[in-house]
Design a protein around this motif. Structure first.
Motif, PDB file in Angstrom:
ATOM      1  N   UNK A 256      11.162 -19.453  37.394  1.00  0.00           N
ATOM      2  CA  UNK A 256      12.036 -18.815  38.376  1.00  0.00           C
ATOM      3  C   UNK A 256      13.043 -19.773  39.028  1.00  0.00           C
ATOM      4  N   UNK A 257      13.076 -21.031  38.615  1.00  0.00           N
ATOM      5  CA  UNK A 257      14.088 -21.959  39.124  1.00  0.00           C
ATOM      6  C   UNK A 257      15.208 -22.055  38.095  1.00  0.00           C
ATOM      7  N   UNK A 258      16.353 -21.429  38.391  1.00  0.00           N
ATOM      8  CA  UNK A 258      17.506 -21.519  37.515  1.00  0.00           C
ATOM      9  C   UNK A 258      18.305 -22.771  37.798  1.00  0.00           C
ATOM     10  N   UNK A 259      19.402 -22.950  37.059  1.00  0.00           N
ATOM     11  CA  UNK A 259      20.184 -24.180  37.186  1.00  0.00           C
ATOM     12  C   UNK A 259      20.794 -24.332  38.573  1.00  0.00           C
ATOM     13  N   UNK A 260      21.290 -23.236  39.151  1.00  0.00           N
ATOM     14  CA  UNK A 260      21.907 -23.319  40.479  1.00  0.00           C
ATOM     15  C   UNK A 260      20.867 -23.695  41.537  1.00  0.00           C
ATOM     16  N   UNK A 261      19.684 -23.067  41.462  1.00  0.00           N
ATOM     17  CA  UNK A 261      18.622 -23.394  42.412  1.00  0.00           C
ATOM     18  C   UNK A 261      18.147 -24.829  42.234  1.00  0.00           C
ATOM     19  N   UNK A 262      18.026 -25.255  40.969  1.00  0.00           N
ATOM     20  CA  UNK A 262      17.602 -26.638  40.695  1.00  0.00           C
ATOM     21  C   UNK A 262      18.590 -27.629  41.301  1.00  0.00           C
ATOM     22  N   UNK A 263      19.881 -27.342  41.189  1.00  0.00           N
ATOM     23  CA  UNK A 263      20.901 -28.232  41.760  1.00  0.00           C
ATOM     24  C   UNK A 263      20.754 -28.325  43.278  1.00  0.00           C
ATOM     25  N   UNK A 264      20.526 -27.185  43.940  1.00  0.00           N
ATOM     26  CA  UNK A 264      20.352 -27.192  45.395  1.00  0.00           C
ATOM     27  C   UNK A 264      19.138 -28.036  45.800  1.00  0.00           C
ATOM     28  N   UNK A 265      18.042 -27.843  45.062  1.00  0.00           N
ATOM     29  CA  UNK A 265      16.817 -28.570  45.393  1.00  0.00           C
ATOM     30  C   UNK A 265      16.981 -30.066  45.156  1.00  0.00           C
ATOM     31  N   UNK A 266      17.649 -30.417  44.066  1.00  0.00           N
ATOM     32  CA  UNK A 266      17.825 -31.845  43.760  1.00  0.00           C
ATOM     33  C   UNK A 266      18.712 -32.527  44.791  1.00  0.00           C
ATOM     34  N   UNK A 267      19.675 -31.790  45.325  1.00  0.00           N
ATOM     35  CA  UNK A 267      20.518 -32.380  46.371  1.00  0.00           C
ATOM     36  C   UNK A 267      19.713 -32.670  47.633  1.00  0.00           C
ATOM     37  N   UNK A 268      18.584 -31.997  47.776  1.00  0.00           N
ATOM     38  CA  UNK A 268      17.693 -32.247  48.921  1.00  0.00           C
ATOM     39  C   UNK A 268      16.632 -33.295  48.596  1.00  0.00           C
ATOM     40  N   UNK A 269      16.685 -33.850  47.389  1.00  0.00           N
ATOM     41  CA  UNK A 269      15.699 -34.849  46.993  1.00  0.00           C
ATOM     42  C   UNK A 269      14.451 -34.273  46.376  1.00  0.00           C
ATOM     43  N   UNK A 270      14.457 -32.967  46.094  1.00  0.00           N
ATOM     44  CA  UNK A 270      13.306 -32.315  45.452  1.00  0.00           C
ATOM     45  C   UNK A 270      13.552 -32.347  43.952  1.00  0.00           C
ATOM     46  N   UNK A 271      12.982 -33.341  43.288  1.00  0.00           N
ATOM     47  CA  UNK A 271      13.279 -33.599  41.882  1.00  0.00           C
ATOM     48  C   UNK A 271      12.214 -33.076  40.929  1.00  0.00           C
ATOM     49  N   UNK A 272      10.996 -32.963  41.396  1.00  0.00           N
ATOM     50  CA  UNK A 272       9.887 -32.530  40.548  1.00  0.00           C
ATOM     51  C   UNK A 272       9.182 -31.324  41.157  1.00  0.00           C
ATOM     52  N   UNK A 273       8.324 -30.715  40.354  1.00  0.00           N
ATOM     53  CA  UNK A 273       7.536 -29.590  40.852  1.00  0.00           C
ATOM     54  C   UNK A 273       6.589 -30.072  41.954  1.00  0.00           C
ATOM     55  N   UNK A 274       6.097 -31.309  41.822  1.00  0.00           N
ATOM     56  CA  UNK A 274       5.254 -31.878  42.872  1.00  0.00           C
ATOM     57  C   UNK A 274       6.007 -32.028  44.183  1.00  0.00           C
ATOM     58  N   UNK A 275       7.287 -32.432  44.097  1.00  0.00           N
ATOM     59  CA  UNK A 275       8.108 -32.517  45.307  1.00  0.00           C
ATOM     60  C   UNK A 275       8.235 -31.147  45.966  1.00  0.00           C
ATOM     61  N   UNK A 276       8.415 -30.129  45.149  1.00  0.00           N
ATOM     62  CA  UNK A 276       8.529 -28.762  45.666  1.00  0.00           C
ATOM     63  C   UNK A 276       7.240 -28.357  46.376  1.00  0.00           C
ATOM     64  N   UNK A 277       6.100 -28.666  45.753  1.00  0.00           N
ATOM     65  CA  UNK A 277       4.807 -28.276  46.313  1.00  0.00           C
ATOM     66  C   UNK A 277       4.531 -28.948  47.654  1.00  0.00           C
ATOM     67  N   UNK A 278       5.008 -30.180  47.810  1.00  0.00           N
ATOM     68  CA  UNK A 278       4.718 -30.928  49.037  1.00  0.00           C
ATOM     69  C   UNK A 278       5.790 -30.769  50.103  1.00  0.00           C
TER      70      UNK A 278
END
Length: 410
Positions: free
Chosen positions: A185-207
């Motif tokens: 459920x993470x598309x390219x646009x969402x992935x870009x937003x998350x990476x700009x926040x420093x959320x690079x991995x699924x573990x980063x997302x979980x924490x």
């Protein structure tokens, strides 16, 4: 007690089905592609040999040929894919009646009630893989887990022809190091937003803090946080459950780019006509309209709006789609593809707030009667028997499409 859920994902489904009739192509890189002459020139599926050259689904034929000059192309046969999809799901039903198709080549199975009959989740997944291989000559990858999200990610984890278990003891080890774009459920646009926040991995997302994610992505942010932590209790639908249609849409890649306002109006009228007729066929109305616009460089934007009254009237769907386009697109900029989708569907017999103006009610009745007359003519003489005057003899490659004539989108 945890459920046992399997997600089955066919390996290179379209390509694998084509190879059944073309065994001569098994030893060479091959791909199923759209027709370049009608601008459906993208890769729909590829075999393992083409994959080794870096050929990926949805890239242009030109790009794929550049990577793999010897790539053999085969045109798609959608009726054949539907036939095999039904046969594959029939095999799933031998193991459980809790089968929920996700697409033409993917399904979830809840086998919790079948464990005493067929063994563990892994044993059932392996039996299914072997049965499909022996009876149909096709392979699939399976994910086994306690929830649907991890089962889906398990089927993606190792391919082809493999079973992967993702459970409470190993999901952090297997999934958390993966790139955030690999999260379901993470598309390219969402992935870009998350990476700009420093959320690079699924573990980063979980924490990450759930509230921060909700502030960034809305409700989706909270759900993604839950999914990364293994929190998903969504059920697998029973085969006896009535399938709820969530949206009705139609999209077309045009024979040439849309440039003028006349081009756009013709295209939107045809798309709205198809969507409205499908809504009426399913006795539904749409309370919202979504419009997707793709330019020649494959950049896509998506816009949607709520309607004052739910509708399945062609003119009202067209008016909403056209207003969305005018508000978000500069006329004259080329358009390669448009998709019109009715969303937030309701039963057509549900009561609703109608305008107090008699002329509005009369206009709606007039348009409704016109649409129903066209439905009756098409039902008797076929989808192309009647259409709106502005759609006739266009050079865009469009008209009203019957359900069976529409190209399936995945």
């Amino acid at each position: 007690m945890d459920r046992t859920i399997i997600h089955c994902d066919m390996n290179g489904f379209f390509a694998s089905v084509e190879l059944l009739a073309r065994p001569d192509l098994k030893s060479v890189p091959m791909a199923v592609s759209g027709n370049p002459e009608s601008r459906h020139g993208i890769i729909l599926a590829k075999n393992e040999l083409a994959k080794k050259y870096g050929v990926v689904t949805a890239e242009t034929i030109w790009s794929a040929k550049k990577k793999c000059p010897g790539l053999q192309l085969v045109r798609p046969h959608h009726d054949k894919y539907k036939k095999y999809s039904r046969m594959i799901n029939d095999i799933y039903f031998r193991f459980t009646d809790m089968v929920e198709p996700f697409s033409i080549d993917e399904s979830w199975l809840d086998v919790t009630g079948s464990l005493k009959l067929f063994g563990s989740g892994v044993q059932i997944a392996d039996q299914i893989r072997e049965t499909v291989k022996q009876e149909l000559g096709l392979t699939l990858s399976a994910g086994v887990s306690y929830n649907k999200i991890f089962a889906k990610m398990g089927s993606e984890y190792k391919k082809p022809d493999a079973t992967t278990v993702i459970d409470r003891t190993n999901f952090k080890e297997l999934l958390w190091p993966m790139d955030i774009s690999d999260m379901f459920f993470v598309g390219s646009a969402t992935a870009d937003k998350l990476k700009r926040m420093g959320i690079l991995t699924i573990g980063d997302l979980a924490s990450s803090h759930r509230e921060v994610l909700q502030g960034l992505l809305g409700k989706q942010g909270g759900l993604l946080h839950d999914y990364a932590n293994g929190l998903d209790d969504s059920p697998v639908a029973s085969s006896y459950d009535k399938r709820q249609i969530k949206s009705v849409g139609n999209g077309i890649t045009f024979k040439r780019n849309l440039i003028s306002s006349e081009d756009v109006q013709t295209a939107l009228k045809a798309l709205s006509d198809t969507v409205s007729s499908r809504l009426r066929a399913d006795h539904l109305k749409a309370a919202g309209i979504k419009l997707d616009i793709k330019d020649p460089y494959f950049k896509t934007i998506s816009r949607q709006k709520q309607l004052d009254s739910a509708t399945n009237i062609t003119d009202e769907i067209y008016a909403a789609a056209y207003s969305l386009l005018l508000a978000s697109w500069k006329l004259g900029n080329p358009i390669r593809l448009l998709t019109v989708t009715g969303i937030n569907l309701t039963d057509e017999n549900e009561s609703e707030q109608l305008s107090l103006f008699a002329k509005d009610v009369q206009s709606r009745e007039k348009n409704t009667n016109l649409d129903k007359t066209m439905d009756a003519i098409r039902g008797k003489f076929g989808g192309q028997a009647i259409t709106f005057g502005g759609i006739l003899k266009n050079d865009l490659g469009i008209g009203h499409l019957d359900k069976e004539e529409e190209q399936e989108k995945k």
